[in-house]
Structure formats: structure tokens, C-alpha cells
Design a protein around this motif. Structure first.
Motif, PDB file in Angstrom:
ATOM      1  N   LYS A   1       0.961  -1.364  -0.378  1.00 42.86           N
ATOM      2  CA  LYS A   1      -0.067   0.252  -0.035  1.00 42.86           C
ATOM      3  C   LYS A   1       1.306   1.441   0.486  1.00 42.86           C
ATOM      4  O   LYS A   1       0.659   1.961  -0.534  1.00 42.86           O
ATOM      5  CB  LYS A   1      -1.059  -0.236   1.173  1.00 42.86           C
TER       6      LYS A   1
ATOM      7  N   GLN B   1       1.668   2.216  -3.678  1.00 45.92           N
ATOM      8  CA  GLN B   1       0.467   2.834  -4.104  1.00 45.92           C
ATOM      9  C   GLN B   1      -0.422   3.945  -4.333  1.00 45.92           C
ATOM     10  O   GLN B   1      -0.610   4.446  -5.057  1.00 45.92           O
ATOM     11  CB  GLN B   1      -0.575   1.632  -4.784  1.00 45.92           C
ATOM     12  N   TYR B   2      -0.214   3.990  -2.493  1.00 45.32           N
ATOM     13  CA  TYR B   2      -1.272   5.250  -2.512  1.00 45.32           C
ATOM     14  C   TYR B   2      -0.188   6.122  -1.232  1.00 45.32           C
ATOM     15  O   TYR B   2       0.488   6.069  -0.319  1.00 45.32           O
ATOM     16  CB  TYR B   2      -2.222   4.368  -1.735  1.00 45.32           C
TER      17      TYR B   2
ATOM     18  N   TYR C   1      -1.867   9.162   2.392  1.00 44.35           N
ATOM     19  CA  TYR C   1      -2.066   8.166   3.305  1.00 44.35           C
ATOM     20  C   TYR C   1      -1.871   9.435   4.926  1.00 44.35           C
ATOM     21  O   TYR C   1      -1.272  10.428   4.301  1.00 44.35           O
ATOM     22  CB  TYR C   1      -2.003   6.748   3.974  1.00 44.35           C
TER      23      TYR C   1
ATOM     24  N   TRP D   1      -6.218   5.745   4.177  1.00 44.01           N
ATOM     25  CA  TRP D   1      -5.618   5.438   2.179  1.00 44.01           C
ATOM     26  C   TRP D   1      -6.343   6.170   1.571  1.00 44.01           C
ATOM     27  O   TRP D   1      -7.200   5.891   1.500  1.00 44.01           O
ATOM     28  CB  TRP D   1      -5.607   4.082   2.579  1.00 44.01           C
ATOM     29  N   ASP D   2      -5.444   7.224   1.295  1.00 41.23           N
ATOM     30  CA  ASP D   2      -6.295   7.669  -0.294  1.00 41.23           C
ATOM     31  C   ASP D   2      -6.053   6.656  -1.440  1.00 41.23           C
ATOM     32  O   ASP D   2      -5.503   6.666  -2.069  1.00 41.23           O
ATOM     33  CB  ASP D   2      -5.716   8.754  -0.619  1.00 41.23           C
ATOM     34  N   LEU D   3      -7.334   6.179  -1.336  1.00 44.26           N
ATOM     35  CA  LEU D   3      -7.429   4.583  -2.338  1.00 44.26           C
ATOM     36  C   LEU D   3      -7.484   5.278  -3.998  1.00 44.26           C
ATOM     37  O   LEU D   3      -7.770   4.779  -4.829  1.00 44.26           O
ATOM     38  CB  LEU D   3      -8.159   4.029  -2.259  1.00 44.26           C
ATOM     39  N   THR D   4      -7.632   6.406  -4.182  1.00 41.51           N
ATOM     40  CA  THR D   4      -7.485   7.711  -5.218  1.00 41.51           C
ATOM     41  C   THR D   4      -6.075   7.519  -6.002  1.00 41.51           C
ATOM     42  O   THR D   4      -4.664   7.138  -4.852  1.00 41.51           O
ATOM     43  CB  THR D   4      -7.969   8.510  -5.763  1.00 41.51           C
ATOM     44  N   PRO D   5      -6.117   7.383  -7.210  1.00 45.39           N
ATOM     45  CA  PRO D   5      -4.480   7.638  -7.836  1.00 45.39           C
ATOM     46  C   PRO D   5      -3.716   8.553  -7.211  1.00 45.39           C
ATOM     47  O   PRO D   5      -4.195   9.653  -7.291  1.00 45.39           O
ATOM     48  CB  PRO D   5      -4.778   7.872  -9.094  1.00 45.39           C
ATOM     49  N   PRO D   6      -2.717   7.559  -6.884  1.00 44.71           N
ATOM     50  CA  PRO D   6      -1.353   8.931  -5.831  1.00 44.71           C
ATOM     51  C   PRO D   6      -1.288   9.797  -6.723  1.00 44.71           C
ATOM     52  O   PRO D   6      -1.233   9.839  -7.751  1.00 44.71           O
ATOM     53  CB  PRO D   6      -0.420   7.910  -5.114  1.00 44.71           C
ATOM     54  N   THR D   7      -1.332  10.988  -6.418  1.00 45.14           N
ATOM     55  CA  THR D   7      -0.610  11.907  -6.836  1.00 45.14           C
ATOM     56  C   THR D   7       1.281  12.951  -5.620  1.00 45.14           C
ATOM     57  O   THR D   7       1.637  13.733  -5.842  1.00 45.14           O
ATOM     58  CB  THR D   7      -1.536  13.343  -6.847  1.00 45.14           C
TER      59      THR D   7
END
Length: 204
Positions: A64, A67-68, A70, A81-87
Motif C-alpha cells: 500500500k 501505491q497510495y 495516506y 489510505w487515499d485509494l484514489t490514484p496517488p499524486t
């Protein structure tokens, strides 16, 4: 090999992450909270009572983190966790991916190997590696030592001759080196990647 899980320091009111120390392995030393406050500028300027800390196990949620984004829920002191596409900045994504690959590499090393010469399966965690090294040294120091009793994963305790044991040690080294070489190659691919999509496509 010694491993240390990541520590996450966060603002107790907002849950915003102040410092993520990342995972470490090898010749590493555990630090205290007081030492971290002296080391990290983001902590040095803070009143310690306003800062919370989460201590994670080595490898915990490494997929995680790769990928993410948080933050920490200050009420429950758990990761959200921010499950949207990471920036996240590309370099941050690279660091998380390399941490994940490193963890997977050592998990596979510790999982052990099957010896082609004996047909037996051997564990190969940190303690096992030390035991192999110690026994190899004994064979060198005692030329009259002809065999050894050794624990396998598939057949329990078996008897290995000097030559059989030496061959197993060679195979153990090849097992470890093969996985480390794979990690180096994947790490180089991550470091050379230009986009997050390229990094996501690199898998163990």
C-alpha cells in the motif's frame, strides 16, 4: 540481517504525516523518539506532546505504501489510505516501491530453497544463514569431520556428508545471490522510470 519497520510521526490534531522514516534493513540501528526529534527538522520545531507516533513492523502494508497516499486518523491513531490514484512526487513513489521490492526479496530469501543435489528443502532465514556459515567453518577447521545432522523442511533431520553439505552451501549462496541480483535489476528499473505508470508496472 537486522530489519527495522517504518515509524510514522503525525500531528495529533490534524493527522497530517510529519515524518515517515521508511523501512531499513542491514547494518541499521533502532533510534529513540528523542533521537528522531533531533534528526528530523519537521520534528525539531514541534512540541513533542503534539506529535503522535506509529511504529510498524518491517514489511507491514509495504504494497500500500508503494501505491497510495495516506494520513493518520488522530482519533483512532490508524492509517487512512487515499485509494484514489496517488499524486505523490515521483521520487516518493520510487522510494516506496524500492522498499516494497527489498522486502519481497528478503521474504523469498528467508523462505528457503530446494537443493538440486540432495532433493531436500532447507530454510534460509537469518539464523539459518548463520548456522550454515558456522557449520562450514567447522568442516574447514576439522578435516576429520565427515558428516553432520541437519534439519530439512521436507524430511526432518537428515545426515549430510562433508561433500553434500558443501554443495548445499553453494546452492544456498546461489539462491540468495539470484534473488539479490533480481532486486538490483528491478531497483535500477524503478530509479530509471520516468512516470508512475512505469513504476507500477515493475513487479517482483
Amino acid at each position: 540481517m537486522k530489519t527495522i519497520g517504518r515509524k510514522i510521526y503525525f500531528d495529533k490534531q490534524s493527522g497530517n504525516v510529519l515524518v515517515d522514516t521508511g523501512e531499513r534493513a542491514g547494518a541499521v540501528v533502532e533510534t529513540t523518539k528523542e533521537q528522531d526529534f533531533q534528526t528530523y527538522k519537521a520534528l525539531a520545531d514541534r512540541v513533542p506532546e503534539t506529535v503522535g507516533c506509529l511504529q510498524l513492523e518491517y514489511g507491514q502494508d509495504s504494497d500500500k505504501f508503494a501505491q497510495y497516499l495516506y494520513h493518520v486518523d488522530p482519533a483512532t491513531e490508524t492509517i487512512v489510505w487515499d485509494l484514489t490514484p496517488p499524486t505523490a512526487p515521483l521520487e516518493q513513489v520510487k522510494v516506496a516501491k524500492i522498499d516494497f521490492l527489498n522486502n519481497e526479496c528478503f521474504k523469498d530469501i528467508y523462505a528457503g530453497f530446494t537443493s538440486a543435489s540432495t532433493g531436500h528443502t532447507f530454510r534460509f532465514n537469518e539464523e539459518d544463514q548463520a548456522n550454515f556459515n558456522q557449520q562450514g567453518t567447522l568442516f574447514l577447521l576439522k578435516p576429520d569431520l565427515a558428516e553432520v545432522q541437519w534439519k530439512t523442511e521436507d524430511a526432518g533431520i537428515v545426515t549430510l556428508t562433508r561433500d553434500q553439505f558443501i554443495q548445499v552451501v553453494i546452492e544456498a549462496g546461489e539462491h540468495k545471490q539470484k534473488l539479490i541480483t533480481r532486486y538490483w535489476e528491478l531497483k535500477a528499473q524503478v530509479e530509471a522510470a520516468q512516470t508512475k505508470e512505469e513504476i507500477d508496472a515493475i513487479n517482483w
